[in-house]
Design an enzyme around this catalytic site. Sequence first.
Site, mmCIF file in Angstrom:
data_model
loop_
_atom_site.group_PDB
_atom_site.id
_atom_site.type_symbol
_atom_site.label_atom_id
_atom_site.label_comp_id
_atom_site.label_asym_id
_atom_site.label_seq_id
_atom_site.Cartn_x
_atom_site.Cartn_y
_atom_site.Cartn_z
ATOM 1 N N ARG A 100 12.200 -1.178 -1.641
ATOM 2 C CA ARG A 100 12.208 -2.327 -2.560
ATOM 3 C C ARG A 100 12.792 -1.849 -3.884
ATOM 4 O O ARG A 100 12.135 -1.121 -4.626
ATOM 5 C CB ARG A 100 10.758 -2.798 -2.733
ATOM 6 C CG ARG A 100 10.586 -4.210 -3.247
ATOM 7 C CD ARG A 100 9.161 -4.409 -3.707
ATOM 8 N NE ARG A 100 8.906 -3.675 -4.929
ATOM 9 C CZ ARG A 100 7.727 -3.147 -5.266
ATOM 10 N NH1 ARG A 100 6.673 -3.281 -4.511
ATOM 11 N NH2 ARG A 100 7.596 -2.479 -6.405
ATOM 12 N N HIS A 142 7.711 -5.552 -7.504
ATOM 13 C CA HIS A 142 7.161 -6.430 -6.450
ATOM 14 C C HIS A 142 7.620 -7.878 -6.644
ATOM 15 O O HIS A 142 8.090 -8.529 -5.720
ATOM 16 C CB HIS A 142 5.632 -6.342 -6.482
ATOM 17 C CG HIS A 142 4.950 -7.283 -5.551
ATOM 18 N ND1 HIS A 142 5.047 -7.166 -4.184
ATOM 19 C CD2 HIS A 142 4.184 -8.375 -5.800
ATOM 20 C CE1 HIS A 142 4.351 -8.151 -3.619
ATOM 21 N NE2 HIS A 142 3.827 -8.900 -4.576
ATOM 22 N N TYR A 188 4.063 2.809 -11.687
ATOM 23 C CA TYR A 188 3.600 3.527 -10.492
ATOM 24 C C TYR A 188 4.703 4.236 -9.705
ATOM 25 O O TYR A 188 4.435 4.797 -8.652
ATOM 26 C CB TYR A 188 2.819 2.582 -9.565
ATOM 27 C CG TYR A 188 3.565 1.326 -9.159
ATOM 28 C CD1 TYR A 188 4.444 1.342 -8.079
ATOM 29 C CD2 TYR A 188 3.379 0.132 -9.837
ATOM 30 C CE1 TYR A 188 5.124 0.194 -7.696
ATOM 31 C CE2 TYR A 188 4.056 -1.016 -9.470
ATOM 32 C CZ TYR A 188 4.916 -0.980 -8.393
ATOM 33 O OH TYR A 188 5.595 -2.103 -8.023
HETATM 34 C C1 LIG Z 1 -4.525 -11.708 2.637
HETATM 35 C C2 LIG Z 1 -3.895 -11.290 1.333
HETATM 36 N N1 LIG Z 1 -4.410 -10.265 0.631
HETATM 37 C C3 LIG Z 1 -3.830 -9.875 -0.528
HETATM 38 C C4 LIG Z 1 -2.726 -10.539 -1.010
HETATM 39 C C5 LIG Z 1 -2.094 -10.115 -2.345
HETATM 40 N N2 LIG Z 1 -0.801 -9.468 -2.086
HETATM 41 C C6 LIG Z 1 0.348 -10.180 -2.231
HETATM 42 S S1 LIG Z 1 1.694 -9.268 -1.846
HETATM 43 C C7 LIG Z 1 0.762 -7.911 -1.523
HETATM 44 C C8 LIG Z 1 1.412 -6.621 -1.085
HETATM 45 C C9 LIG Z 1 2.078 -6.725 0.252
HETATM 46 O O1 LIG Z 1 2.846 -5.587 0.528
HETATM 47 P P1 LIG Z 1 3.731 -5.480 1.804
HETATM 48 O O2 LIG Z 1 3.032 -6.020 3.006
HETATM 49 O O3 LIG Z 1 4.192 -4.073 1.896
HETATM 50 O O4 LIG Z 1 4.968 -6.462 1.536
HETATM 51 P P2 LIG Z 1 6.072 -6.403 0.388
HETATM 52 O O5 LIG Z 1 5.561 -7.220 -0.765
HETATM 53 O O6 LIG Z 1 6.285 -4.985 0.018
HETATM 54 O O7 LIG Z 1 7.287 -7.027 0.973
HETATM 55 C C10 LIG Z 1 -0.602 -8.163 -1.722
HETATM 56 C C11 LIG Z 1 -1.685 -7.175 -1.549
HETATM 57 C C12 LIG Z 1 -2.221 -11.623 -0.253
HETATM 58 N N3 LIG Z 1 -1.145 -12.303 -0.627
HETATM 59 N N4 LIG Z 1 -2.806 -11.971 0.925
#
Ligand SMILES: Cc1ncc(C[n+]2csc(CCOP(=O)(O)OP(=O)(O)O)c2C)c(N)n1
Length: 387
Positions: A279, A283, A292
């Site tokens: 990425r 985020h 971080y």
């Molecule tokens: C069930 C749930 N828990 C927590 C969140 C908060 N949250 C949003 S994005 C994220 C990180 C996700 O990371 P990843 O699966 O690696 O996907 P990326 O954003 O890197 O594409 C979190 C913890 C959420 N949206 N849904």
Amino acid sequence: MTSTPQAVRRASRARPAPIQPGPGGSLLPSPEPVRLIDESGKPVAGAANHVVPSANTLRELYRRMVIGRRFDLQSTALTKQGRLAVYPSSRGQEACQVAAVLALRPTDWVFPTYRESMALVSRGIDPVEVLTLLRGDWHCGYDPAAHRTAPQCTPLATQTVHAAGLAYGEAHQGRDTVALAFIGDGATSEGDFHEGVNFAAVFRAPVVFLVQNNRYAISVPLSRQTAAPSLAHKGVGYGVASEQVDGNDPLAVLAVLTRAVEHARSGNGPFLVEAHTYRMEPHTNADDATRYRKAAEVEEWVGRDPILRLEAYLRGLGALDDAAVAAVHAEAEAFAAELRSRMNAEPTVDPLTLFDHVYARPTPQLLEQREQVRAELAAARDEEVDA
Ligand SMILES: Cc1ncc(C[n+]2csc(CCOP(=O)(O)OP(=O)(O)O)c2C)c(N)n1
Ligand SMILES: [Mg+2]
């Protein structure tokens, strides 16, 4: 093994047949991510058991990746101009976003997360519709049934369960539809991921799970996410064939996903692909990634740019020249300019539509709240007239 839709249907009704191994003859992924070209765009030795996509297909992949990146850049700019509430960028993940779409038929289904706006645009969905939710509207903007694309999913991993259910239902009705579920590295730790992959495996649902391992779940690095040798290794525990691929090698991503889709369509059950990528942006625009991770790490990945890599390969092949590159970039600029002007038009939103489509027969409470909002809006309009 190839099966007719009827055979898929019979198989899904019968007791689950033994899981078929994936293309490598084993459920396990390759020990190293599959690569067809290196970081300078040169073909890699030892990739002979993968089919290199045709030059025409790769030129189209290149075109869509360039447009996709320009769309992504424009969307980030729109957050700074207050036109979007939030935007999760997928810059650097173009190979995964676009190859996934190219590997599918228009009749197949896509189950995206919030990060897949680029894939949706590449699928031909109007970019303004794609950005509707991120603009703060209450609906996803596009017609999921017409585009065979589920709404972008924010609750992590829930789309894997939806994909498994849809794929199972399609096979049960004798259709050879494949469902592709995007998922992030962090979301593979969610219970819904377990349920989605397990259900698909047990009922041999034709799902491709595409894990884009972009190294971070917001600020949580992969090292704090899993102790598995790779995320692709998670497949074997469920009896699911899996593969890992260099997610910044567009040829490899398309080749591996094409085989994964074929595997699922032919009645062999689901397939799990882990694409190793990065990425490049925070985020979302609301995140400060400098808190971080180090700039040097980001720089290292800039050197693995999937677009430049594919461009170098196609130039080496004699399938792309300066004029063709300039034409694609001009098309991307025009795409962004049109998006900009459409997004800069003031939207007309009727707040009362918030109450539509909640229940077929609205509850008394909902009607009461609707009336309250309507009265407030009318009072505000009267004040404007008086002023
Ligand atoms: C069930 C749930 N828990 C927590 C969140 C908060 N949250 C949003 S994005 C994220 C990180 C996700 O990371 P990843 O699966 O690696 O996907 P990326 O954003 O890197 O594409 C979190 C913890 C959420 N949206 N849904
Ligand atoms: Mg991630």
